[in-house]
Design an enzyme around this catalytic site. Sequence first.
Site, mmCIF file in Angstrom:
data_model
loop_
_atom_site.group_PDB
_atom_site.id
_atom_site.type_symbol
_atom_site.label_atom_id
_atom_site.label_comp_id
_atom_site.label_asym_id
_atom_site.label_seq_id
_atom_site.Cartn_x
_atom_site.Cartn_y
_atom_site.Cartn_z
ATOM 1 N N GLY A 70 0.776 -1.272 0.160
ATOM 2 C CA GLY A 70 -0.133 0.027 -0.081
ATOM 3 C C GLY A 70 0.852 1.169 -0.067
ATOM 4 N N PRO A 114 4.820 -4.695 -0.457
ATOM 5 C CA PRO A 114 4.874 -3.685 -1.274
ATOM 6 C C PRO A 114 4.605 -3.857 -2.898
ATOM 7 C CG PRO A 114 7.172 -4.005 -0.940
ATOM 8 C CD PRO A 114 6.429 -4.881 -0.140
ATOM 9 N N GLY A 115 4.000 -3.292 -3.713
ATOM 10 C CA GLY A 115 3.755 -3.455 -5.140
ATOM 11 C C GLY A 115 4.308 -2.055 -5.814
ATOM 12 N N ARG A 116 3.329 -1.093 -5.906
ATOM 13 C CA ARG A 116 3.488 -0.136 -6.607
ATOM 14 C C ARG A 116 4.812 0.666 -6.116
ATOM 15 N NH1 ARG A 116 -1.167 2.909 -8.143
ATOM 16 N NH2 ARG A 116 -2.352 1.569 -6.295
ATOM 17 N N TYR A 129 -9.669 4.590 -12.278
ATOM 18 C CA TYR A 129 -9.675 5.560 -10.989
ATOM 19 C C TYR A 129 -9.384 7.183 -11.136
ATOM 20 C CZ TYR A 129 -7.252 0.904 -9.861
ATOM 21 O OH TYR A 129 -6.992 -0.382 -9.872
ATOM 22 N N CYS A 187 -12.829 3.258 -28.836
ATOM 23 C CA CYS A 187 -14.178 3.688 -29.029
ATOM 24 C C CYS A 187 -15.077 3.995 -27.534
ATOM 25 C CB CYS A 187 -15.119 2.747 -29.819
ATOM 26 S SG CYS A 187 -15.052 1.279 -29.395
ATOM 27 N N GLU A 188 -14.229 4.256 -26.647
ATOM 28 C CA GLU A 188 -14.897 4.808 -25.248
ATOM 29 C C GLU A 188 -14.487 6.173 -25.152
ATOM 30 O OE1 GLU A 188 -16.375 2.451 -23.210
ATOM 31 O OE2 GLU A 188 -15.767 0.687 -24.104
ATOM 32 N N TYR A 238 0.339 -1.798 -12.140
ATOM 33 C CA TYR A 238 -0.796 -1.892 -12.583
ATOM 34 C C TYR A 238 -1.080 -1.283 -14.064
ATOM 35 C CZ TYR A 238 -1.044 -2.737 -7.653
ATOM 36 O OH TYR A 238 -0.916 -3.264 -6.359
HETATM 37 C C1 LIG Z 1 -2.785 -8.304 0.007
HETATM 38 C C2 LIG Z 1 -2.139 -7.328 -1.086
HETATM 39 N N1 LIG Z 1 -0.825 -6.990 -0.650
HETATM 40 C C3 LIG Z 1 -0.171 -6.175 -1.410
HETATM 41 C C4 LIG Z 1 -0.906 -5.373 -2.354
HETATM 42 C C5 LIG Z 1 0.049 -4.476 -3.058
HETATM 43 O O1 LIG Z 1 -0.368 -3.194 -2.997
HETATM 44 P P1 LIG Z 1 0.689 -1.852 -3.336
HETATM 45 O O2 LIG Z 1 0.818 -2.083 -4.814
HETATM 46 O O3 LIG Z 1 -0.467 -0.756 -3.236
HETATM 47 O O4 LIG Z 1 1.755 -2.032 -2.444
HETATM 48 C C6 LIG Z 1 -2.197 -5.642 -2.838
HETATM 49 C C7 LIG Z 1 -2.664 -4.710 -3.661
HETATM 50 O O5 LIG Z 1 -3.890 -5.154 -4.227
HETATM 51 C C8 LIG Z 1 -2.757 -6.546 -2.074
HETATM 52 O O6 LIG Z 1 -4.194 -6.919 -2.154
#
Ligand SMILES: Cc1ncc(COP(=O)(O)O)c(C=O)c1O
Length: 416
Positions: A239, A275-277, A317, A342-343, A371
């Site tokens: 997150g 973490p991802g994003r 979003y 076409c949107e 994403y």
């Molecule tokens: C369980 C869980 N962990 C981690 C993440 C990664 O989130 P972020 O990209 O915001 O760090 C997500 C995103 O949906 C998630 O559902």
Amino acid sequence: MNAFEYRNGQLHAEEVPLATLAEQYGTPLFVYSRAHILAQYGALAQAFAAVRPLICYSVKTNSNGAVIKTLAAAGAGVDLVSGGELERARRAGVAPSKMVFAGVGKTEVEIADALRAGILFFTVESEPELVRISNLARRLGATGRVALRVNPDVDPQTHKYISTGKQENKFGLDFARAEQAYALAARLPGLEIVGLHMHIGSQILTSRPFAEAVRKVAPLCAELQQRYPAFRYLDIGGGLGIPYQPDQPPLKPAALARELVPLLQPLGLEIVLEPGRYLVGNAGALVTRVQYLKDNPLKKFIIVDAAMNDLIRPSLYQAYHEIQAVRATSARVLGDVVGPICESGDFFAQDRDLPAVPPGELLAVLGAGAYGFAMSSNYNSRPRAAEVMVHGAQHALIRRRETWDDLVRHEAEVTW
Ligand SMILES: Cc1ncc(COP(=O)(O)O)c(C=O)c1O
């Protein structure tokens, strides 16, 4: 570090001009900076060094094998949400002992696969899921290590589609329910209670919601540690937000750690982050070529060859992505950047002060590493874009552009 910077009037990814990449690989093109990914990982690992966390990269964010491998080589584990991600992580060489598996709807096949692989733990979202893991673990003679996902009911102050830790969301269990679910897990054969999980949302730019959530779950963790001898992990999810706009203050890992480490350390638990994003978002740009300029009495449109099927975040979003001219220009125009789909929702920017570039020139949509490709589709029968990774002055294709054949590859002919 900033992955994309102008040098001699040309926007570069590390040491490579984006124009060179567009020439060689075509557009639309996702470009990722390996150094940026590693710098982000390093900064997070260093900030939280006092609790030596296991940093599990959230594979959903950008599932390309080269990205997973880059992070795994730096020491990361993975956060998975499907059997497909488990397979990708396996192919990227991630050790199962560094895999955690989340999601509200794990199927029997996915759970069985993960049990056979021997993943670190499942983050469990409901009682029926506990029962399912228990049954499968018994059948396979395996142990299902579980961490229940607790919904701490905090407001992460982010877009409602990416808020997951409030009571109205479908994720996790509230405190009273979680205690009952832990008791159920303790009674079910084949399970081992190893931890507690939470994930309150995405694109969070202040420490406060994280700290509030940790404060809320800490007493329960202490209680669970007493009750269940194998309880040893607190997974605080992902997150961590990133700046999408040039003047947006980032969430600095050091500032987050300053708030969280004093709360985490006394728990004496092993800490997992997902973490991802934060790791890959600003490592990526979507490079696109301008096709046409069009205007009407109300609007000016820059029509490009990328579209919402490549990067859906603005449509989904109303997400902001900074857009820069690949060849620097001081000319500006107030208008929209739109794709060919076409949107009316097919846009990357609306009513924005933009670089004024003629057809044939390139634009870079920044913040596209997270994403982006992972959420792309073939809508309007558009082949998915190519992906390239840059490493210093080197670059490599990490996913080729789809072809017309790819579009119909999985279809079957009906003969009646
Ligand atoms: C369980 C869980 N962990 C981690 C993440 C990664 O989130 P972020 O990209 O915001 O760090 C997500 C995103 O949906 C998630 O559902």
